[in-house]
Enzyme design. Structure first.
Site, PDB file in Angstrom:
ATOM      1  N   ARG A  49      10.161  -4.886  13.217  1.00 57.19           N
ATOM      2  CA  ARG A  49      10.305  -4.162  11.943  1.00 57.19           C
ATOM      3  C   ARG A  49      11.103  -4.962  10.915  1.00 57.19           C
ATOM      4  O   ARG A  49      10.939  -4.763   9.713  1.00 57.19           O
ATOM      5  CB  ARG A  49      10.937  -2.771  12.158  1.00 57.19           C
ATOM      6  CG  ARG A  49      11.122  -2.010  10.828  1.00 57.19           C
ATOM      7  CD  ARG A  49      11.364  -0.526  10.985  1.00 57.19           C
ATOM      8  NE  ARG A  49      12.392  -0.227  11.954  1.00 57.19           N
ATOM      9  CZ  ARG A  49      13.702  -0.340  11.724  1.00 57.19           C
ATOM     10  NH1 ARG A  49      14.140  -0.740  10.545  1.00 57.19           N
ATOM     11  NH2 ARG A  49      14.570  -0.066  12.676  1.00 57.19           N
ATOM     12  N   TYR A 103      -6.633  -0.363  -8.934  1.00 54.07           N
ATOM     13  CA  TYR A 103      -7.200  -0.118  -7.604  1.00 54.07           C
ATOM     14  C   TYR A 103      -6.961   1.363  -7.249  1.00 54.07           C
ATOM     15  O   TYR A 103      -5.874   1.896  -7.524  1.00 54.07           O
ATOM     16  CB  TYR A 103      -6.524  -1.046  -6.598  1.00 54.07           C
ATOM     17  CG  TYR A 103      -6.827  -0.697  -5.167  1.00 54.07           C
ATOM     18  CD1 TYR A 103      -8.078  -0.948  -4.624  1.00 54.07           C
ATOM     19  CD2 TYR A 103      -5.871  -0.080  -4.375  1.00 54.07           C
ATOM     20  CE1 TYR A 103      -8.365  -0.595  -3.322  1.00 54.07           C
ATOM     21  CE2 TYR A 103      -6.146   0.268  -3.060  1.00 54.07           C
ATOM     22  CZ  TYR A 103      -7.407   0.012  -2.542  1.00 54.07           C
ATOM     23  OH  TYR A 103      -7.688   0.365  -1.256  1.00 54.07           O
ATOM     24  N   LYS A 200      -8.191  -8.449   2.435  1.00 54.12           N
ATOM     25  CA  LYS A 200      -9.324  -8.924   1.660  1.00 54.12           C
ATOM     26  C   LYS A 200      -9.460 -10.451   1.816  1.00 54.12           C
ATOM     27  O   LYS A 200      -9.689 -10.917   2.903  1.00 54.12           O
ATOM     28  CB  LYS A 200      -9.157  -8.490   0.210  1.00 54.12           C
ATOM     29  CG  LYS A 200      -8.716  -7.020   0.055  1.00 54.12           C
ATOM     30  CD  LYS A 200      -9.729  -6.020   0.536  1.00 54.12           C
ATOM     31  CE  LYS A 200      -9.188  -4.606   0.628  1.00 54.12           C
ATOM     32  NZ  LYS A 200      -8.622  -4.058  -0.591  1.00 54.12           N
TER      33      LYS A 200
HETATM   34  C1  LIG Z   1      -7.693  -3.083  -0.889  1.00 49.93           C
HETATM   35  C2  LIG Z   1      -6.787  -3.252  -2.037  1.00 49.93           C
HETATM   36  C3  LIG Z   1      -5.482  -2.763  -1.990  1.00 49.93           C
HETATM   37  C4  LIG Z   1      -4.933  -1.991  -0.812  1.00 49.93           C
HETATM   38  O1  LIG Z   1      -4.908  -2.764   0.319  1.00 49.93           O
HETATM   39  P1  LIG Z   1      -4.901  -2.186   1.834  1.00 49.93           P
HETATM   40  O2  LIG Z   1      -4.770  -3.411   2.646  1.00 49.93           O
HETATM   41  O3  LIG Z   1      -6.197  -1.440   2.012  1.00 49.93           O
HETATM   42  O4  LIG Z   1      -3.727  -1.273   1.915  1.00 49.93           O
HETATM   43  C5  LIG Z   1      -4.670  -2.980  -3.092  1.00 49.93           C
HETATM   44  N1  LIG Z   1      -5.117  -3.629  -4.176  1.00 49.93           N
HETATM   45  C6  LIG Z   1      -6.375  -4.105  -4.257  1.00 49.93           C
HETATM   46  C7  LIG Z   1      -6.814  -4.805  -5.496  1.00 49.93           C
HETATM   47  C8  LIG Z   1      -7.259  -3.929  -3.200  1.00 49.93           C
HETATM   48  O5  LIG Z   1      -8.500  -4.396  -3.281  1.00 49.93           O
END
Ligand SMILES: *Cc1c(COP(=O)(O)O)cnc(C)c1O
Length: 382
Positions: A49, A103, A200
């Site tokens: 953590r 987002y 991503k």
């Molecule tokens: C997917 C996304 C998030 C959130 O990310 P997670 O990993 O799903 O919590 C935040 N900002 C953007 C631009 C995203 O595409």
């Protein structure tokens, strides 16, 4: 320490690695241990953590190096990075300026959760810096934008955001998920904090949920301290997957930049497509800004099929290469209708006012063969 690696592709593979401490292992092993013997600590106790196990530390060094920033830390998701960053600099009575096209998860956090903490906000148009000052309050602490806004691929006046933050003593934050460090490095332009959904492009393989906070040491440390309270740290196994995926970020994004621009040009010329949004297109209102700030225009685009929702659905049924799924930034091409997924929670009239019509299709371009991908889209549209 002077960085030994200057170029992004070299840094992705080598920066931050500490092979000596893992007996020369060429790949970073997973240290699946919650805590560590205190006898071996040079300073504070090591604990998952606390985000200070070997798997965390290698990622922190690598991520900071990629954006030419002072420090970095990983979090359990992109939303953990974003919420922890906000709550590190905003408390009851404070106010934030946030870009109006956010987002979906961040939009929900700001519009539905801030009030419970006694935090207020105003939306700003990221492309109109002259309009920001009127929204400042004596308690404004943060200005927050996204490098490339979802799903219409708008690019804010990024330099003006940093200048405005300096002038008014605000913490400048940017969600750099869509650009990735390959296309834009916020620290080089003076941003305090760059936030990522590591889910991503950074990971790039659709098999992990993670986040990152990258920026000035003082601000990253503040987020790290808050994270120990809020608990959004990343598990070592997820660290390992993120680390492994990141090594190919440069080659993936180079291909995605190229393919997305080619797909955008193909779509723009196709009679079944009414409108295409991609910052690399000459026709994009954001093209000049994107060219000034970015090394590449990114792998994301959106378009409006001329035949409405029915045409979008027919396309989804007919294509054989892109998968119909939310999320983005991975090796496989993905199609989605934001009105149904990322922006389903945004009221229809708000959506349509900013151009997110029901039939809008967003595409995350993968690394498949470009000719085959375009042929597949052509069959779906003809
Ligand atoms: C997917 C996304 C998030 C959130 O990310 P997670 O990993 O799903 O919590 C935040 N900002 C953007 C631009 C995203 O595409």
């Amino acid at each position: 320490m002077t960085p030994r690696f200057q170029k992004l592709d070299t840094k992705l593979v080598h920066a931050g690695e500490d092979r000596a401490s893992v007996r020369g292992a060429v790949a970073m092993p997973i240290f699946q241990s919650a805590m560590y013997e205190t006898a071996h600590d040079d300073g504070e106790p090591r604990y998952i953590r606390y985000n200070n196990t070997p798997n965390h530390e290698v990622l922190h060094r690598k991520l900071a190096s990629l954006e030419n920033a002072e420090a970095a830390l990983v979090t359990s998701s992109g939303m953990a990075a974003i919420s922890t960053a906000f709550l590190s600099f905003l408390s009851t009575g404070d106010h934030a300026l946030v870009q109006d096209c956010l987002y979906g998860g961040t939009h929900g956090l700001v519009t539905r959760s801030f009030a419970g903490f006694g935090i207020t906000f105003d939306f700003i148009d990221g492309t109109d810096p002259d309009s920001w000052k009127a929204k400042l309050t004596p308690r404004t602490k943060v200005i927050y934008v996204e490098t490339v806004s979802n799903p219409l691929m708008g690019v804010p006046e990024l330099e003006a955001v940093v200048a405005f933050a300096h002038e008014h003593n605000l913490v400048s934050m940017i969600d750099n998920t869509f650009a990735s460090p390959a296309n834009f490095r916020p620290a080089e332009w003076g941003f305090d904090l760059s936030l990522h959904s590591g889910t991503k492009y950074l990971n790039g393989h659709s098999d992990v949920v993670a986040g990152a906070v990258i920026g000035k040491a003082e601000q990253v440390d503040a987020v790290g301290r808050k994270m120990r309270h809020l608990g959004g740290s990343l598990d070592p196994h997820a660290c390992y997957l993120l680390h492994r995926g990141m090594k190919t970020l440069g080659v993936r994004v180079a291909r995605q930049n190229e393919s997305a621009l080619a797909v955008a040009r193909f779509l723009e010329a196709h009679p079944a497509v009414a409108r295409v949004s991609h910052p690399g297109l000459q026709s994009s209102p954001d093209h000049a800004r994107a060219s000034r700030f970015f090394d590449g225009y990114g792998g994301m685009l959106s378009f409006v099929p001329a035949g409405g929702v029915k045409a979008a659905e027919r396309l989804f049924e007919r294509v054989t290469i892109p998968l119909v799924a939310p999320s983005l930034g991975s090796v496989e091409s993905l199609l989605t209708r934001p009105a149904q997924t990322s922006h389903a929670g945004v009221p229809r009239e708000d959506r349509e006012r900013i151009g997110i019509v029901d039939e809008l299709v967003r595409m995350s371009v993968g690394i498949e063969d470009l000719e085959e991908l375009i042929d597949d889209l052509r069959r779906g549209l003809d």
